[in-house]
Design a protein around this motif. Structure first.
Motif, PDB file in Angstrom:
ATOM      1  N   VAL A 265      26.926  60.477  23.069  1.00 52.71           N
ATOM      2  CA  VAL A 265      26.947  60.928  24.629  1.00 52.71           C
ATOM      3  C   VAL A 265      25.177  61.183  24.879  1.00 52.71           C
ATOM      4  O   VAL A 265      24.704  62.147  24.108  1.00 52.71           O
ATOM      5  CB  VAL A 265      27.691  62.143  25.199  1.00 52.71           C
ATOM      6  CG1 VAL A 265      27.260  62.249  26.607  1.00 52.71           C
ATOM      7  CG2 VAL A 265      29.088  61.748  24.921  1.00 52.71           C
ATOM      8  N   ARG A 266      24.684  60.551  25.656  1.00 49.47           N
ATOM      9  CA  ARG A 266      23.317  60.908  26.024  1.00 49.47           C
ATOM     10  C   ARG A 266      22.933  60.362  27.434  1.00 49.47           C
ATOM     11  O   ARG A 266      23.527  59.562  27.853  1.00 49.47           O
ATOM     12  CB  ARG A 266      22.360  60.304  25.005  1.00 49.47           C
ATOM     13  CG  ARG A 266      22.219  58.747  24.986  1.00 49.47           C
ATOM     14  CD  ARG A 266      21.151  58.332  24.202  1.00 49.47           C
ATOM     15  NE  ARG A 266      20.724  56.791  23.983  1.00 49.47           N
ATOM     16  CZ  ARG A 266      19.922  56.301  23.186  1.00 49.47           C
ATOM     17  NH1 ARG A 266      19.063  56.999  22.563  1.00 49.47           N
ATOM     18  NH2 ARG A 266      19.840  54.850  23.455  1.00 49.47           N
ATOM     19  N   PRO A 267      21.977  60.730  27.987  1.00 52.06           N
ATOM     20  CA  PRO A 267      21.647  60.641  29.561  1.00 52.06           C
ATOM     21  C   PRO A 267      21.395  59.022  29.612  1.00 52.06           C
ATOM     22  O   PRO A 267      20.840  58.340  28.787  1.00 52.06           O
ATOM     23  CB  PRO A 267      20.105  61.218  29.740  1.00 52.06           C
ATOM     24  CG  PRO A 267      20.243  62.375  28.760  1.00 52.06           C
ATOM     25  CD  PRO A 267      20.784  61.882  27.623  1.00 52.06           C
ATOM     26  N   GLY A 268      21.957  58.453  30.764  1.00 58.44           N
ATOM     27  CA  GLY A 268      21.668  57.104  31.036  1.00 58.44           C
ATOM     28  C   GLY A 268      23.051  56.209  30.341  1.00 58.44           C
ATOM     29  O   GLY A 268      23.182  55.033  31.052  1.00 58.44           O
ATOM     30  N   ARG A 269      24.035  56.931  29.861  1.00 59.71           N
ATOM     31  CA  ARG A 269      25.135  56.032  29.218  1.00 59.71           C
ATOM     32  C   ARG A 269      26.207  56.286  30.167  1.00 59.71           C
ATOM     33  O   ARG A 269      26.642  57.465  30.658  1.00 59.71           O
ATOM     34  CB  ARG A 269      25.677  56.414  27.948  1.00 59.71           C
ATOM     35  CG  ARG A 269      24.374  56.276  26.733  1.00 59.71           C
ATOM     36  CD  ARG A 269      25.118  56.506  25.257  1.00 59.71           C
ATOM     37  NE  ARG A 269      25.672  54.958  25.000  1.00 59.71           N
ATOM     38  CZ  ARG A 269      26.475  54.662  24.056  1.00 59.71           C
ATOM     39  NH1 ARG A 269      27.053  55.768  23.306  1.00 59.71           N
ATOM     40  NH2 ARG A 269      26.861  53.386  23.741  1.00 59.71           N
ATOM     41  N   ASN A 270      26.738  55.106  30.859  1.00 57.70           N
ATOM     42  CA  ASN A 270      28.069  55.466  31.703  1.00 57.70           C
ATOM     43  C   ASN A 270      29.210  55.400  30.851  1.00 57.70           C
ATOM     44  O   ASN A 270      29.963  54.424  30.540  1.00 57.70           O
ATOM     45  CB  ASN A 270      28.207  54.116  32.618  1.00 57.70           C
ATOM     46  CG  ASN A 270      28.943  54.555  33.812  1.00 57.70           C
ATOM     47  OD1 ASN A 270      29.936  54.927  33.730  1.00 57.70           O
ATOM     48  ND2 ASN A 270      28.771  53.792  35.133  1.00 57.70           N
ATOM     49  N   LEU A 271      29.622  56.610  30.634  1.00 61.75           N
ATOM     50  CA  LEU A 271      30.933  56.806  29.734  1.00 61.75           C
ATOM     51  C   LEU A 271      32.117  56.201  30.315  1.00 61.75           C
ATOM     52  O   LEU A 271      32.871  55.817  29.529  1.00 61.75           O
ATOM     53  CB  LEU A 271      30.958  58.438  29.497  1.00 61.75           C
ATOM     54  CG  LEU A 271      29.927  59.106  28.712  1.00 61.75           C
ATOM     55  CD1 LEU A 271      30.193  60.437  28.437  1.00 61.75           C
ATOM     56  CD2 LEU A 271      29.827  58.336  27.178  1.00 61.75           C
ATOM     57  N   ALA A 272      32.319  56.353  31.509  1.00 60.09           N
ATOM     58  CA  ALA A 272      33.513  55.799  32.168  1.00 60.09           C
ATOM     59  C   ALA A 272      33.880  54.349  31.796  1.00 60.09           C
ATOM     60  O   ALA A 272      34.888  53.974  31.576  1.00 60.09           O
ATOM     61  CB  ALA A 272      33.581  56.381  33.650  1.00 60.09           C
ATOM     62  N   VAL A 273      32.481  53.696  32.004  1.00 62.63           N
ATOM     63  CA  VAL A 273      32.774  52.231  31.956  1.00 62.63           C
ATOM     64  C   VAL A 273      32.544  51.787  30.294  1.00 62.63           C
ATOM     65  O   VAL A 273      33.711  51.024  30.067  1.00 62.63           O
ATOM     66  CB  VAL A 273      31.300  51.576  32.491  1.00 62.63           C
ATOM     67  CG1 VAL A 273      31.373  49.898  31.834  1.00 62.63           C
ATOM     68  CG2 VAL A 273      31.386  51.703  34.002  1.00 62.63           C
TER      69      VAL A 273
END
Length: 311
Positions: A265-273
């Motif tokens: 996890v890091r800023p800018g990653r769309n975890l839901a997608v």
């Protein structure tokens, strides 16, 4: 506390109490049932006294052919201090010898209108569900395209926020924060939410929200088989992450190994997608279509062709 008592079966399956009322609080410790045909014939060497005993038409028809002394003796041996209950099926008449023996040993004698095989099946399914090994896991369980995905990770990593985004995208929430898991079969884990927090989602800054109230009944699910674990962890610069998808990692819950993916996890990653695609890719793999393996095979073929040309 025992998970199931004899009185629970009386309420669940509408069983009529004939005798042995003092024993209706006896615990049921196994989902295995017994039809004591051999025992009524006189063979008690391997009598499973701790099981529920079902007497159907075959057992009682044979019982009627015994002498009065044999009938009395067999019913006394059927009723032990650990027998949780004896059920007469097909609404048959209960032998007087059984009533007398059950009253002495406080073994509940119950009667059902159902056929023996049907009742046997219903009782087995009910007891296996109630007596299955259970545990609780900190995480979020979501139904994504029919795949039960258990999202785990340290507190604050974004599990609930990701689950909220998945619900907005049309998927269904099963449990947030605490997932109760029971093992219904050797390779089947069923997850559900504790009754107190069912349909609830905790979002930092917003507080507790009711998913069913906000998004409707189609946004929640009472229970779901767990097929995939996705573990969220904060990005570590020097840590190696699988970039092809060839590494098969699993996590053991109770006695079952579940496929596991670790997503940084890091800023800018769309975890839901990413989780949505992971669930779809998991379905494809189960159908025999492994994109990573196909790429690896093609790459190997290209390398081999290159080696042949050099020769």
């Amino acid at each position: 506390m025992p998970k199931v008592r004899t009185k629970d079966l009386m309420e669940k399956f509408d069983l009529e109490l004939i005798s042995g009322e003092e024993g209706i609080n006896r615990p049921i410790v196994t989902s295995d049932l017994s039809r004591p045909g051999l025992e009524i014939a006189g063979f008690f060497e391997y009598y499973p006294a701790e099981r529920l005993q079902l007497l159907g038409k075959s057992e009682l028809t044979f019982f009627e052919k015994l002498s009065n002394q044999e009938q009395k003796n067999r019913m006394e041996m059927l009723c032990t201090d650990i027998t949780p209950g004896i059920i007469i099926t097909r609404n048959q008449e209960v032998p007087e010898e059984l009533i007398e023996a059950s009253e002495r040993e406080s073994v509940p004698v119950l009667r059902s209108k159902m056929k023996t095989t049907r009742l046997f099946s219903h009782l087995t399914n009910y007891l296996e569900s109630k007596l299955a090994p259970t545990t609780a896991v900190h995480g979020v369980l979501v139904d994504i395209y029919g795949i039960g995905v258990l999202i785990t990770g340290k507190s604050g990593v974004g599990k609930s926020e990701t689950a909220l985004e998945l619900v907005k995208r049309g998927h269904r929430l099963v449990a947030d924060d605490c997932v109760e898991i029971r093992q219904e079969d050797q390779d089947t884990l069923i997850g559900s939410a504790p009754e107190l927090i069912e349909h609830l989602l905790e979002i930092r800054g917003l507080g507790i929200i009711n998913v069913m109230t906000l998004f409707g009944a189609g946004a929640v699910l009472s229970f779901k088989k767990i097929s995939l674990i996705i573990h969220l962890e904060l990005w570590e610069k020097n840590k190696h992450y699988d970039r092809l998808g060839l590494d098969d990692e699993t996590q053991k819950i109770i006695d079952t190994e579940i496929p596991k993916l670790t997503i940084p996890v890091r800023p800018g990653r769309n975890l839901a997608v990413i989780i949505e695609v992971a669930a779809m890719n998991f379905r494809l793999k189960r159908m025999g279509m492994n994109a990573a393996q196909q790429f690896s095979n093609k790459l190997s073929e290209v390398i081999e062709e290159g080696d042949h040309e050099d020769l």
